[in-house]
Design an enzyme around this catalytic site. Structure first.
Site: not given
Ligand code: CP3
Length: 346
Positions: A23, A27, A36, A73, A150
């Site tokens: 990540r 944000r 975004r 994602d 999911y």
């Molecule tokens: O920088 C990176 O790591 C690359 C991008 C990336 C994202 N999601 C962007 C993202 C990667 C590799 C993921 C993987 C992901 N997504 C996982 C596996 C890794 C982990 O964290 O366990 C999972 C379970 C998800 C599902 C997911 N996507 C969730 C649970 C959420 C919401 C939680 C949160 O942090 O808000 C997301 C949204 C998400 N994916 C965001 C980002 C940057 C936040 C979105 C935003 O509001 O801008």
């Protein structure tokens, strides 16, 4: 030109221990929030290759990490298999209609789902054009088990009650879904590699929901099948597996073996333990507790401990033990990268 990250995945000599952060695009970076905002929402951003490319590269420019990770994602796969997906601000991802019946399973798009993820491949092509040659680009997918969870639960869950009820009452349904996902993921990763990804990581964020035999039956087996498929076709592409929260199962993981390159260690697993059980067989990635980044002192202490355990002679890629948090100070992230580079200089 060789890439430090890829060299480290194969235990080739590197000038320092490479570091990137899960990540790392997100944000906590004001420049991410600006893009975004322009995109309107998170999913639009994933669908727009030029903007997705820009946020993929932001952490390289600001932090000097050794690898970029594709901005996307894990849930775009079920989305392209036909499931409507929403990202709700302050809540997270949601599938309004979940998988329940045999008809739901039969309706999933399997053969052409990977073809539909063109925006991902376009992002990869753009990033590979813009990224410095010595920086690796990591592609990724969710594991079949984590995606299936999911798709059945519809959202994040504390108890996993719905998906575990399926395991208990209809294991064949689960295996049929997991096999479909495995099929799509193999194609998806191949297409990412074809577009220019230099490595691929499989995120199994919900691994710890499963007791030991269930973990191997419903998750690990499918991850190994995907890794095996990729390694047979693309031996030069490192495959990284991240099953989160399985420190109790490391003996069995070691015993089973498997054709992958890097085992990613989550923060709840002591690095000493991971090294003792798996460090001779696999390169280890990890595992600083992300909240250490709230303070420079805690960061330094965390780095020193991990480097103490893993040494500076290779076999290690520095990372966090899970993702960056949205309210972390980017300056501390830069401090982490600089500290790791400095303390591991060969
Ligand atoms: O920088 C990176 O790591 C690359 C991008 C990336 C994202 N999601 C962007 C993202 C990667 C590799 C993921 C993987 C992901 N997504 C996982 C596996 C890794 C982990 O964290 O366990 C999972 C379970 C998800 C599902 C997911 N996507 C969730 C649970 C959420 C919401 C939680 C949160 O942090 O808000 C997301 C949204 C998400 N994916 C965001 C980002 C940057 C936040 C979105 C935003 O509001 O801008």
């Amino acid at each position: 030109m060789s890439q430090i990250f890829v060299d480290a995945c194969f235990r080739r000599p590197t000038p320092h221990t490479p570091i990137w952060m899960m990540r790392q695009a997100g944000r906590y970076l004001p420049e991410y929030m600006a893009i975004r905002e322009k995109a309107g929402n998170f999913l639009n951003l994933c669908h727009a290759p030029e903007m997705a490319c820009e946020v993929t590269i932001q952490p390289i420019d600001r932090l000097n990490v050794d690898a970029a990770i594709l901005f996307s994602d894990i849930l775009v796969i079920p989305n392209e298999m036909g499931m409507e997906l929403e990202f709700i601000k302050g809540f997270g991802p949601k599938f309004p209609k979940t998988l329940k019946t045999q008809a739901d399973l039969d309706a999933l798009e399997v053969e052409h789902a990977a073809d539909k993820l063109t925006y991902v491949y376009d992002t990869i092509k753009l990033v590979r054009k813009e990224l410095a040659e010595d920086k690796a680009l990591i592609g990724f997918t969710g594991s079949p088990w984590t995606l299936a969870t999911y798709m059945i639960e519809g959202q994040g869950t504390k108890t996993y009650a719905i998906v575990k009820k399926k395991i208990a009452t209809d294991p064949e349904y689960m295996h049929s879904l997991l096999a479909k996902l495995t099929h799509v993921i193999k194609q998806y990763l191949e297409k990412q590699i074809f577009a220019g990804a230099n490595a691929v990581q499989i995120f199994d964020s919900w691994a710890s929901a499963l007791e030991e035999p269930a973990f191997f039956e419903f998750s690990w087996k499918y991850m190994l099948e995907i890794a095996e498929h990729i390694k047979a076709k693309y031996p030069h592409i490192p495959v990284l597996l991240f099953p989160k929260g399985v420190s109790g199962y490391l003996d069995k993981i070691a015993e089973m073996g498997g054709n992958f390159d890097v085992f990613c260690v989550d923060w709840s697993t002591p690095m000493e333990l991971a090294k003792a059980k798996l460090g001779d067989t696999y390169v280890l990635q990890g595992n600083m507790e992300p909240t250490r980044l709230y303070s420079k002192e805690a960061t330094k202490e965390g780095v020193e401990h991990i480097i103490d355990v893993m040494g500076t002679e290779g076999g290690h890629i520095f990372n966090l033990g899970h993702g960056m948090l949205p309210d972390l100070d980017p300056e501390n992230a830069k401090y982490l990268v600089d500290t790791v580079h400095e303390l591991t200089k060969r």
